[in-house]
Design an enzyme around this catalytic site. Structure first.
Site, PDB file in Angstrom:
ATOM      1  N   CYS A 112      32.053  48.428  34.620  1.00  0.00           N
ATOM      2  CA  CYS A 112      31.763  47.115  34.806  1.00  0.00           C
ATOM      3  C   CYS A 112      30.859  47.352  36.176  1.00  0.00           C
ATOM      4  O   CYS A 112      29.943  46.508  36.076  1.00  0.00           O
ATOM      5  CB  CYS A 112      32.914  45.699  35.513  1.00  0.00           C
ATOM      6  SG  CYS A 112      34.350  46.281  33.956  1.00  0.00           S
ATOM      7  N   HIS A 252      30.762  39.682  39.513  1.00  0.00           N
ATOM      8  CA  HIS A 252      30.783  40.099  38.128  1.00  0.00           C
ATOM      9  C   HIS A 252      31.691  39.269  37.241  1.00  0.00           C
ATOM     10  O   HIS A 252      32.540  38.850  37.987  1.00  0.00           O
ATOM     11  CB  HIS A 252      31.562  41.973  38.141  1.00  0.00           C
ATOM     12  CG  HIS A 252      32.569  42.432  36.814  1.00  0.00           C
ATOM     13  ND1 HIS A 252      31.789  42.499  35.465  1.00  0.00           N
ATOM     14  CD2 HIS A 252      33.596  42.575  37.081  1.00  0.00           C
ATOM     15  CE1 HIS A 252      32.434  42.792  34.765  1.00  0.00           C
ATOM     16  NE2 HIS A 252      33.413  43.141  35.080  1.00  0.00           N
ATOM     17  N   ASN A 282      33.937  39.108  29.408  1.00  0.00           N
ATOM     18  CA  ASN A 282      33.983  40.445  30.422  1.00  0.00           C
ATOM     19  C   ASN A 282      32.779  40.735  29.532  1.00  0.00           C
ATOM     20  O   ASN A 282      33.410  41.677  28.538  1.00  0.00           O
ATOM     21  CB  ASN A 282      35.214  40.855  30.671  1.00  0.00           C
ATOM     22  CG  ASN A 282      34.935  42.034  31.673  1.00  0.00           C
ATOM     23  OD1 ASN A 282      33.080  42.145  31.663  1.00  0.00           O
ATOM     24  ND2 ASN A 282      35.545  42.366  32.369  1.00  0.00           N
TER      25      ASN A 282
END
Ligand code: UT7
Length: 347
Positions: A112, A252, A282
């Site tokens: 990520c 994020h 996500n």
């Protein structure tokens, strides 16, 4: 000399997976998912679409909308945790699909945090004076490694890609100092156990479903909040900025509760913190560039942005950047049309 973002592209597949649809296959509910994560739906690529297709669609969107000469691009850094193949590089495939005939391509995997890591590498390449035009992509087809029988993880992830053009500038705008962190003790808390050289795919791995992503969600949650909060504060200090000088935070997008907790710890108003997790979930390497793409019309020249990420590895970091002058766009309002156009291109 600084590196500055002068064009942005994005792509998400057209197919929407809603919470309601997920609740038909695992024991969960729309109410639980929204309350615990903030996610309402995510985009899922079809079986014929790989990460390189998502990435190439985002690159095409960037090149087309900002009339960028593809032959001038010198390098393509593709941040991804879901490459098309273990070998060869996804970046090679994207260079080919996007006609980047003069660029070298390389994959970068920091889960990520991959896009932020690649952005820092790209900025350093430009600041060195050796390169002047690079494309940085964050792209992931998370649906290829998500176990749709595991309610702990299948609610969280989606597919997508975002791309930025980095160019040199002497305007004073652009990327400031970045802090990147790695803690390898986190690997056991968030990983795809099988499919690499440690545990190649076998009948056993298929049986135990270890070729899918596994996560200790509650532990990762706490680590994400504390790490992103601390590294953001450290990045502000390193750049001699106060929190009230930040115009926009691009975090994020893993969980709305993580995003809110980080914003609160920094004492930054919630309306300055950009959120699109409700629509995409996500998307791993793609969350930050998709956020930049979605909200680019809000950013004005000279405004300060703070980007912060956390992911598998553990890998995390933060950077500040002063928004610069973007190249002229073909159309003033592109988001919706672009998405539809890109869908056609990718399929
Ligand atoms: O991007 C990379 C970094 N990743 C992250 O930052 C993700 C971090 N983690 C999270 O976002 C959250 O931990 C989750 C959303 C994964 C889970 O939320 P949570 O509030 O931490 O829940 P939990 O894991 O502590 O579980 C609480 C309860 C458990 O039931 P019991 O043991 O209390 O009876 C779970 O079994 O919630 C249950 N649960 C669910 N219930 C309904 C877990 N997943 C679900 C679900 N639907 N989908």
């Amino acid at each position: 000399m600084n590196a500055v973002i002068t064009a942005i592209g994005g792509f998400v597949p057209s197919s929407i997976l809603t919470n309601k649809k997920i609740s038909e296959t695992v024991d969960t509910s729309d109410e639980w998912i929204v309350k615990r994560t903030g996610i309402k739906e995510r985009r899922i690529a079809d079986d014929n679409t790989a990460t390189s297709d998502l990435a190439a669609a985002a690159v095409e969107n960037l090149l087309e909308n900002y009339k960028v000469d593809r032959e001038e691009i010198e390098a393509l850094l593709v941040a991804t945790a879901t490459p098309d193949h273990i070998l060869a590089p996804t970046a090679s495939i994207v260079c080919e699909k996007s006609g980047l005939v003069n660029a070298f391509g390389i994959d970068m995997n920091a889960a990520c945090s991959g896009f932020l890591y690649a952005l820092e590498m790209g900025a350093n390449m430009i600041e060195s004076g050796r390169y002047s035009k690079l494309i940085i992509v964050g792209a992931d087809k998370m649906s290829s490694i998500v176990d749709y029988e595991d309610r702990n993880t299948c609610i969280l992830f989606g597919d997508g890609a975002g791309a930025v053009l980095l160019e040199k500038t002497e305007s004073g705008n652009g990327l400031m100092k970045t802090i990147l962190k790695t803690d390898g003790s986190g690997v056991s808390s968030l990983a795809v156990p099988a499919g690499g050289s440690r545990t190649p795919i076998s009948m056993q791995s298929l049986l135990h479903r270890t070729h899918y992503l596994k996560q200790d969600g509650a532990f990762v949650f706490k680590k994400a909040v504390s790490s992103m909060s601390q590294v953001s504060q450290d990045a502000l200090a390193k750049n001699e900025l106060q929190a009230d000088e930040i115009d926009w935070v691009i975090p994020h997008q893993a969980n709305l509760r993580i995003i809110n907790a980080v914003g609160e710890s920094l004492n930054i108003d919630a309306e300055k913190v950009k959120v699109n997790i409700e629509r995409y979930g996500n998307t791993t390497s793609a969350t930050v560039p998709l956020c930049l793409w979605d909200f680019k019309n809000d950013f004005k020249e000279g405004q300060n942005l703070l980007i912060t990420t956390f992911g598998a590895g553990f890998s995390w970091g933060a950077t500040c950047l002063k928004w610069g002058v973007m190249r002229d766009e073909k159309t003033a309002k592109i988001s919706k049309n672009t998405t539809e156009k890109s869908v056609v291109m990718a399929h």
